[in-house]
Scaffold this active site. Structure first.
Site, mmCIF file in Angstrom:
data_model
loop_
_atom_site.group_PDB
_atom_site.id
_atom_site.type_symbol
_atom_site.label_atom_id
_atom_site.label_comp_id
_atom_site.label_asym_id
_atom_site.label_seq_id
_atom_site.Cartn_x
_atom_site.Cartn_y
_atom_site.Cartn_z
ATOM 1 N N SER A 134 0.819 -1.225 0.000
ATOM 2 C CA SER A 134 0.000 0.000 0.000
ATOM 3 C C SER A 134 0.846 1.266 0.000
ATOM 4 C CB SER A 134 -0.892 0.027 1.248
ATOM 5 O OG SER A 134 -1.663 -1.134 1.318
ATOM 6 N N SER A 166 2.599 -3.203 8.158
ATOM 7 C CA SER A 166 2.607 -3.840 9.479
ATOM 8 C C SER A 166 4.014 -4.308 9.851
ATOM 9 C CB SER A 166 1.664 -5.050 9.497
ATOM 10 O OG SER A 166 0.354 -4.635 9.240
ATOM 11 N N GLU A 250 -3.178 -14.211 1.858
ATOM 12 C CA GLU A 250 -3.430 -13.172 2.858
ATOM 13 C C GLU A 250 -4.890 -13.159 3.305
ATOM 14 O OE1 GLU A 250 -1.928 -9.339 1.687
ATOM 15 O OE2 GLU A 250 -2.996 -8.301 3.276
ATOM 16 N N GLU A 370 -15.736 -3.591 0.484
ATOM 17 C CA GLU A 370 -16.317 -3.152 -0.798
ATOM 18 C C GLU A 370 -15.540 -3.765 -1.963
ATOM 19 O OE1 GLU A 370 -15.551 -1.166 1.701
ATOM 20 O OE2 GLU A 370 -17.485 -0.350 2.332
HETATM 21 C C1 LIG Z 1 -4.271 -2.770 10.545
HETATM 22 C C2 LIG Z 1 -3.844 -2.612 9.104
HETATM 23 C C3 LIG Z 1 -2.700 -3.253 8.673
HETATM 24 C C4 LIG Z 1 -2.273 -3.086 7.355
HETATM 25 N N1 LIG Z 1 -1.103 -3.704 6.975
HETATM 26 C C5 LIG Z 1 -0.659 -3.532 5.708
HETATM 27 C C6 LIG Z 1 0.594 -4.117 5.317
HETATM 28 O O1 LIG Z 1 1.282 -4.779 6.103
HETATM 29 N N2 LIG Z 1 1.029 -3.885 4.068
HETATM 30 C C7 LIG Z 1 0.315 -3.159 3.155
HETATM 31 O O2 LIG Z 1 0.765 -3.022 2.027
HETATM 32 N N3 LIG Z 1 -0.867 -2.573 3.511
HETATM 33 C C8 LIG Z 1 -1.367 -2.751 4.750
HETATM 34 N N4 LIG Z 1 -2.572 -2.170 5.134
HETATM 35 C C9 LIG Z 1 -3.271 -1.313 4.181
HETATM 36 C C10 LIG Z 1 -4.566 -1.904 3.635
HETATM 37 O O3 LIG Z 1 -4.314 -2.943 2.727
HETATM 38 C C11 LIG Z 1 -5.328 -0.740 2.996
HETATM 39 O O4 LIG Z 1 -5.731 0.108 4.065
HETATM 40 C C12 LIG Z 1 -6.538 -1.178 2.235
HETATM 41 O O5 LIG Z 1 -6.162 -1.906 1.089
HETATM 42 C C13 LIG Z 1 -7.403 0.030 1.806
HETATM 43 O O6 LIG Z 1 -6.640 0.984 1.149
HETATM 44 P P1 LIG Z 1 -6.682 2.527 1.611
HETATM 45 O O7 LIG Z 1 -6.452 2.593 3.080
HETATM 46 O O8 LIG Z 1 -5.772 3.284 0.707
HETATM 47 O O9 LIG Z 1 -8.189 2.981 1.371
HETATM 48 P P2 LIG Z 1 -8.830 3.453 0.001
HETATM 49 O O10 LIG Z 1 -8.419 2.536 -1.084
HETATM 50 O O11 LIG Z 1 -8.546 4.910 -0.164
HETATM 51 O O12 LIG Z 1 -10.368 3.235 0.296
HETATM 52 C C14 LIG Z 1 -11.133 4.151 1.091
HETATM 53 C C15 LIG Z 1 -12.584 3.690 1.065
HETATM 54 O O13 LIG Z 1 -13.091 3.737 -0.289
HETATM 55 C C16 LIG Z 1 -13.609 2.465 -0.653
HETATM 56 N N5 LIG Z 1 -13.306 2.188 -2.066
HETATM 57 C C17 LIG Z 1 -12.121 2.396 -2.685
HETATM 58 N N6 LIG Z 1 -12.199 1.986 -3.970
HETATM 59 C C18 LIG Z 1 -13.465 1.525 -4.167
HETATM 60 C C19 LIG Z 1 -14.164 0.953 -5.282
HETATM 61 N N7 LIG Z 1 -13.555 0.781 -6.447
HETATM 62 N N8 LIG Z 1 -15.441 0.566 -5.090
HETATM 63 C C20 LIG Z 1 -16.057 0.712 -3.889
HETATM 64 N N9 LIG Z 1 -15.446 1.265 -2.800
HETATM 65 C C21 LIG Z 1 -14.174 1.655 -2.935
HETATM 66 C C22 LIG Z 1 -12.907 1.459 0.227
HETATM 67 O O14 LIG Z 1 -13.677 0.285 0.386
HETATM 68 C C23 LIG Z 1 -12.758 2.238 1.548
HETATM 69 O O15 LIG Z 1 -13.944 2.152 2.284
HETATM 70 C C24 LIG Z 1 -3.017 -2.298 6.434
HETATM 71 C C25 LIG Z 1 -4.188 -1.681 6.870
HETATM 72 C C26 LIG Z 1 -4.604 -1.816 8.188
HETATM 73 C C27 LIG Z 1 -5.870 -1.132 8.623
#
Ligand SMILES: Cc1cc2nc3c(=O)[nH]c(=O)nc-3n(C[C@H](O)[C@H](O)[C@H](O)COP(=O)(O)OP(=O)(O)OC[C@H]3O[C@@H](n4cnc5c(N)ncnc54)[C@H](O)[C@@H]3O)c2cc1C
Length: 383
Positions: A134, A166, A250, A370
């Site tokens: 991410s 993480s 995963e 989603e």
């Molecule tokens: C505790 C924790 C540990 C994590 N660990 C890791 C890790 O080790 N390595 C890593 O790489 N990442 C990690 N992540 C990141 C995680 O994979 C991302 O938070 C997740 O993929 C969502 O991406 P974002 O936060 O950028 O949200 P966004 O992609 O910006 O999404 C925001 C909101 O919009 C919605 N949304 C976005 N696109 C769409 C669509 N096309 N249709 C409908 N709804 C949509 C999403 O569902 C969400 O509700 C971690 C996250 C958490 C919370």
């Protein structure tokens, strides 16, 4: 290459004996204060010494080939150990990502040199990996990653920023998804995975704190970091399909429905032998849901062991499993009458507080609900 030398069904008696052994070890370790059971321990419980103890017992990567530090055991035995560790709330986060994702990734796509170097150290519980996918503008839309790797003499020069990684601050290496050729019309092309030494020059890591003060993920900044050619995983440009197969590992494991298991067990304990009708009904529903999720997850685990890529089914387990986890917290909170309290000496109140604090992350990490529903829907439409 498949993950196990003996995939498929394992001898039930052997699995039951292993389960009893692991359960006895965990009961002993918990009673003697080696660890304090907690919810969500696969992400909150980071203990290198506990990971090394599991490694000494041969309980990490035991389904991997013995030439890579594994024990050639069936996938089902790895599954049994994982279930018991999660249910006990044991601190397994240090080696978690390396065992769950990096090991299988290297077995499938790594070079022989990478397997020999990293897999035995992971299996000993000594070498930890972070998953650097991410970025600030590339979470759900992972193909939008901007971290870039430019070809230089003998390797790659990497620049970019990863977030929510993480345990990056306590890991040795990161598997970094990056662009090795510029973004073109086909967004999924030109991506690659590199093994980055998280202590190399140019890497800076800043822990990100949660609202409750805990911190288990980080921001990772890569500033002109040199990565040698032999640290490319798989082939250059094939990163997208490698990441997709990694995501199935995963999303489908028992950690997607057992994060709240220590709370559930404490609640059932507290309910005693003769619970009221509503409590009994809730316990029954918990059991039924867990049973279904477990069957689905085990099927996927076997498919993964055979080298398949059950991505849609894995998305389904994660979506249903994390929804179950969040529901279980609400149900127990409503029925127990306990006020969640992170300082409480009452087990249900304490575990409830931990679970409530972690709950919002269940449906985000590993892909949001989603996005997972979108994957399942697309597959239904196309099939
Ligand atoms: C505790 C924790 C540990 C994590 N660990 C890791 C890790 O080790 N390595 C890593 O790489 N990442 C990690 N992540 C990141 C995680 O994979 C991302 O938070 C997740 O993929 C969502 O991406 P974002 O936060 O950028 O949200 P966004 O992609 O910006 O999404 C925001 C909101 O919009 C919605 N949304 C976005 N696109 C769409 C669509 N096309 N249709 C409908 N709804 C949509 C999403 O569902 C969400 O509700 C971690 C996250 C958490 C919370």
């Amino acid at each position: 290459m498949t993950l196990t030398s003996t995939p498929g069904r394992t001898d039930a008696a052997e699995a039951a004996a292993l389960r009893a052994e692991v359960r006895a070890f965990l009961a002993d370790a918990s009673a003697s204060g080696v660890f304090v059971p907690r919810c969500d321990s696969w992400i909150t419980g980071h203990s290198p010494s506990f990971s090394r103890t599991l490694g000494e017992r041969g309980w990490i990567g035991l389904n991997w080939p013995s030439r890579y530090g594994g024990r050639d055991r069936p996938e089902m035995e790895r599954y049994v150990i994982t279930e018991e560790l999660l249910a006990a709330g044991a601190p397994v986060a240090a080696h978690w990502f390396a065992q769950r994702q990096t090991g299988p990734l290297l077995i499938r796509h790594g070079t022989e040199e990478q397997r020999v170097r990293f897999l035995p150290a992971i299996a000993r519980g000594e070498c930890y990996f972070a998953i650097c996918m991410s970025e600030p503008n590339a979470g759900s839309d992972l193909a939008a990653v901007r971290t870039s790797a430019e070809k230089v003499d003998g390797g790659w020069r990497v620049n970019g920023r990863k977030v929510w990684t993480s345990h990056a601050h306590v890991s040795h290496f990161g598997i970094v998804l990056c662009r090795t050729s510029p973004l073109g019309e086909r967004r999924h092309e030109g991506l690659s995975q590199l093994i980055v030494d998280l202590h190399a020059a140019g890497v800076s890591i800043r822990p990100i704190r949660l609202l409750n003060g805990e911190g288990h993920f980080s921001e990772v900044v890569l500033d002109d970091v040199f990565v040698p050619d032999d640290m490319v995983v798989g082939s250059v440009g094939n990163g997208w399909s490698q990441v997709l197969s990694e995501l199935a590992f995963e999303r489908s494991g028992p950690e997607r429905f057992l994060s709240t298991m220590p709370l559930i067990l404490a609640f059932i304990d507290a309910a005693g032998a003769d619970p009221d009708a509503e409590t009994a009904e809730t316990i029954g529903r918990i059991g039924a849901e867990l049973w279904t999720l477990r069957r689905m997850s085990i099927d996927i685990s076997r498919a993964l062991g055979r080298g398949e890529a059950p991505n849609t089914r894995a998305a389904l387990v994660k979506e249903l499993g994390t929804r179950f986890e969040q529901w279980s917290i609400d149900a127990i909170r409503r029925l127990s009458g306990d006020e969640p309290d992170p300082e409480s000496t009452d087990r249900v109140a304490l575990l409830l507080a931990q679970a409530i604090a972690a709950a919002p992350t269940f449906t985000l990490r590993g892909g949001t609900s989603e996005i997972l529903r979108g994957i399942v829907a697309r597959d239904l439409v196309s099939s």
